[in-house]
Design an enzyme around this catalytic site. Structure first.
Site, PDB file in Angstrom:
ATOM      1  N   THR A   8       2.601   1.816  -8.916  1.00 16.82           N
ATOM      2  CA  THR A   8       1.448   1.604  -8.273  1.00 16.82           C
ATOM      3  C   THR A   8       0.862   2.818  -7.493  1.00 16.82           C
ATOM      4  O   THR A   8       1.339   3.127  -6.493  1.00 16.82           O
ATOM      5  CB  THR A   8       1.718   0.387  -7.379  1.00 16.82           C
ATOM      6  OG1 THR A   8       1.982  -0.707  -8.251  1.00 16.82           O
ATOM      7  CG2 THR A   8       0.530  -0.157  -6.571  1.00 16.82           C
ATOM      8  N   TYR A  64       6.785   1.292  -6.186  1.00 13.31           N
ATOM      9  CA  TYR A  64       6.188   2.013  -5.313  1.00 13.31           C
ATOM     10  C   TYR A  64       6.619   3.694  -4.919  1.00 13.31           C
ATOM     11  O   TYR A  64       7.873   3.912  -5.306  1.00 13.31           O
ATOM     12  CB  TYR A  64       6.074   1.412  -3.808  1.00 13.31           C
ATOM     13  CG  TYR A  64       5.015   0.200  -3.686  1.00 13.31           C
ATOM     14  CD1 TYR A  64       3.797   0.403  -4.176  1.00 13.31           C
ATOM     15  CD2 TYR A  64       5.373  -1.164  -3.258  1.00 13.31           C
ATOM     16  CE1 TYR A  64       2.854  -0.540  -3.849  1.00 13.31           C
ATOM     17  CE2 TYR A  64       4.483  -2.153  -3.248  1.00 13.31           C
ATOM     18  CZ  TYR A  64       3.075  -1.747  -3.303  1.00 13.31           C
ATOM     19  OH  TYR A  64       2.314  -2.848  -3.474  1.00 13.31           O
ATOM     20  N   HIS A  90      -5.952  -4.194  -6.337  1.00 14.46           N
ATOM     21  CA  HIS A  90      -4.908  -4.712  -5.743  1.00 14.46           C
ATOM     22  C   HIS A  90      -5.234  -6.210  -5.006  1.00 14.46           C
ATOM     23  O   HIS A  90      -4.921  -6.638  -4.155  1.00 14.46           O
ATOM     24  CB  HIS A  90      -4.395  -3.880  -4.318  1.00 14.46           C
ATOM     25  CG  HIS A  90      -2.931  -3.894  -3.969  1.00 14.46           C
ATOM     26  ND1 HIS A  90      -2.019  -2.898  -4.676  1.00 14.46           N
ATOM     27  CD2 HIS A  90      -1.938  -4.664  -3.299  1.00 14.46           C
ATOM     28  CE1 HIS A  90      -0.791  -3.161  -4.216  1.00 14.46           C
ATOM     29  NE2 HIS A  90      -0.921  -4.270  -3.738  1.00 14.46           N
TER      30      HIS A  90
END
Ligand SMILES: Cc1cc2nc3c(=O)[nH]c(=O)nc-3n(C[C@H](O)[C@H](O)[C@H](O)COP(=O)(O)O)c2cc1C
Length: 415
Positions: free
Chosen positions: A185, A157, A305
Site C-alpha cells: 500500500t 504497509y 483508500h
C-alpha cells in the site's frame, strides 16, 4: 506476469464455481441492497465500532465524492443479444475467480465484528473471490492461508527499521502461508485524522470511556463475540512486539515501527524478493502507474483508500481510464473506493478495470449480520453484477469493456 497456477488447475476451478448461500432468499428480503446493511449495522454494533468502519478523513466528503463519481457513470445498453444471466468468472494473475469482485485489505474488521478476518477469508474461499488480508488485520498470515488457500492475497504497509527486517520477514511468512499475491500500500505516506474514528474513541490506544462501555453493554451479540474471540489485536505485528504484548503495547509498537512512504527503490526491493504476482495499491496518477510498470510490478489498485486519507483526492473511478490508457494490457488494473453495488463493479469494468474491490461494504455486512454478513455481501455483489451485465448486453466480463459509457468526471492528467 507471474503465474501461480498451471493452466489445468485454472480450468478445473472454472468449472466448479460455487452458487450463492442457502439463506440468500431470506436475507435478501430483509437486506435487498448493501445500504440496508449499513443502516442496520449503525444500530447493531457499538457506536465506536460503526464510526471506525464508516468514517473517512475530514468531513467525509472524500467518501461522498467517491459515491457521487460512481453514481455519475452511465452505461448505455445494447439489446437483442442476451437470453440468460451471464457468467461472471474471470482470471486474475493466472488464477480463476468466480466474479470480478474482491475483499479489500482492512486493518480492523474485528473491531466491527469479533473474529471478522477469518469470517471474511472463509466467505471468500467459499465464493472463490479474492480476499486480501491486511498486515494490520486481526488474524495471522498463517491462519488466513489455511482459511482461504485458493484466494488469499496479503497486503503490507512499510516497516523500514533495521533494513526492513519486519517487512521482509512478513513477506517470507506470507510466501510460506501460500499468499497468491503480495500487495504494497503506497497511499499512506502520512497518518491523517479520521474524524469520526477519533470522536468515537479509537484514535490511538484502546481505553474505553464510560460511553464506549455503555455502547458495548448494549450490543450483546458483539460483546459475546469479544468474550469468545478476545479483543481485536494486530495478530501479525504482535509477534514482533513480544510474545506477551497486550493490545495497547502492540498498538504503540505498530505506531513506532509501521509507516512512512514506500520509495520506488523500496518497491523494487520487494519486487525482487517476491516471485509471485505483485501489486501496488493506492495509485491515482497515470505517471505513478507507468513507474510501477517499469519496475516489474504486475498489477495496480487504483484507490484513494476509500476516502480515509484526505478528502481532496480524486475518486479512483475518475482516474481509472487514464491509468488504463497508460498501462492497460501490460498490467492488471484493479479499482476500489466507493463500491456499494454490483452495478458499481460493472461501471469499473466498463472503464477498464479487471475487477473491483470493496472495503466498507463488507464491514457493514459484518456489522449488520455478523457471521453471515460477508457471504451476503458477496451474494449481493455477484447477483447485481450479473443483473447489470445482463441489462447492458454483456455476455461475459470481457464484453463489459465494449459498452458505451458516459463519464463526466474522467480525469485527464497534464490537461
Ligand atoms: C476500516 C478500514 C480499514 C482499512 N485498513 C486498511 C489497511 O490496513 N490497509 C490498506 O491497504 N487499506 C485499508 N483500508 C482501505 C481499503 O483497503 C480500501 O481501499 C477501501 O476501503 C475501499 O473503499 P470502500 O471502503 O469505499 O470500499 C481500510 C478501509 C477501511 C474502511
Amino acid at each position: 506476469m507471474h503465474d501461480v497456477t498451471s493452466k489445468g488447475a485454472a480450468k478445473s476451478a472454472a468449472t466448479a464455481m460455487p452458487g450463492r448461500s442457502p439463506n440468500y432468499a431470506a436475507l435478501h428480503k430483509r437486506f435487498p441492497t448493501i445500504p440496508y446493511l449499513r443502516n442496520y449495522a449503525r444500530r447493531n454494533i457499538p457506536g465506536f465500532a460503526f464510526e471506525y468502519a464508516d468514517g473517512g478523513a475530514g468531513a467525509d466528503t472524500g467518501i461522498a465524492h467517491n459515491w457521487a463519481a460512481l453514481d455519475a457513470v452511465e452505461l448505455v445498453p445494447r439489446y437483442g443479444v442476451m437470453t440468460q444471466l451471464p457468467p461472471t468468472d474471470i482470471e486474475l494473475f493466472g488464477k480463476r475467480y468466480a466474479a470480478p469482485v474482491g475483499i479489500a485489505p482492512m486493518g480492523g474488521p474485528a473491531i466491527v465484528w469479533p473474529g471478522a478476518d477469518l469470517l471474511l477469508a472463509k466467505a471468500a474461499q467459499r465464493a472463490r473471490i479474492p480476499y486480501v488480508l491486511g498486515v494490520a488485520g486481526g488474524t495471522t498470515v498463517e491462519l488466513a492461508g489455511e482459511a482461504a488457500p485458493d484466494v488469499f492475497w496479503f497486503q503490507l504497509y512499510r516497516f523500514a527499521h533495521n533494513e526492513h527486517a519486519i517487512g521482509f520477514d512478513l513477506v517470507r511468512r506470507a510466501e510460506s502461508a501460500g499468499a497468491n499475491v503480495l500487495m504494497l500500500t503506497l497511499d499512506v505516506p502520512v497518518r491523517t485524522t479520521r474524524t469520526r474514528e477519533v470522536r468515537g474513541g479509537l484514535g490511538g490506544e484502546f481505553r474505553p470511556n464510560a460511553r464506549m462501555i455503555a455502547e458495548m453493554m448494549t450490543s450483546p451479540k458483539w460483546l459475546m463475540g469479544i468474550v469468545q474471540n478476545g479483543y481485536p489485536r494486530f495478530a501479525n505485528i504482535r509477534t514482533y512486539a513480544g510474545t506477551n504484548a497486550g493490545t495497547n503495547e502492540t498498538i504503540r509498537f505498530a505506531r513506532r515501527e509501521m509507516g512512512g512512504a514506500f520509495s520506488w527503490d523500496e518497491v523494487a526491493r520487494y519486487r525482487d524478493r517476491w516471485k509471485r504476482p505483485f501489486v501496488v495499491k493506492g495509485i491515482l496518477h497515470s505517471a505513478d502507474a507507468e513507474k510501477a510498470l517499469s519496475l516489474g510490478v504486475d498489477g495496480l489498485i487504483v484507490s484513494n483508500h476509500g476516502g480515509r486519507q484526505i478528502e481532496a483526492l480524486p475518486p479512483p473511478i475518475d482516474c481509472l481510464p487514464a491509468v488504463v490508457r497508460a498501462v492497460g494490457g501490460k498490467m492488471t488494473v484493479l479499482m476500489d473506493s466507493g463500491v456499494r453495488s454490483g452495478t458499481d463493479v460493472v461501471r469499473a469494468l466498463a472503464l477498464g478495470a479487471q475487477a473491483a474491490f470493496a472495503g466498507k461494504a463488507f464491514l457493514w455486512g459484518l456489522g449488520a449480520l455478523g457471521n453471515e454478513g460477508p457471504g451476503h455481501v458477496i451474494d449481493l455483489l455477484i447477483e447485481e453484477v450479473k443483473a447489470a451485465m445482463g441489462q447492458i448486453g454483456a455476455r461475459n466480463v470481457a464484453e463489459t469493456r465494449s459498452v458505451e459509457v458516459r463519464h463526466p468526471g474522467a480525469f485527464r492528467f497534464g490537461a
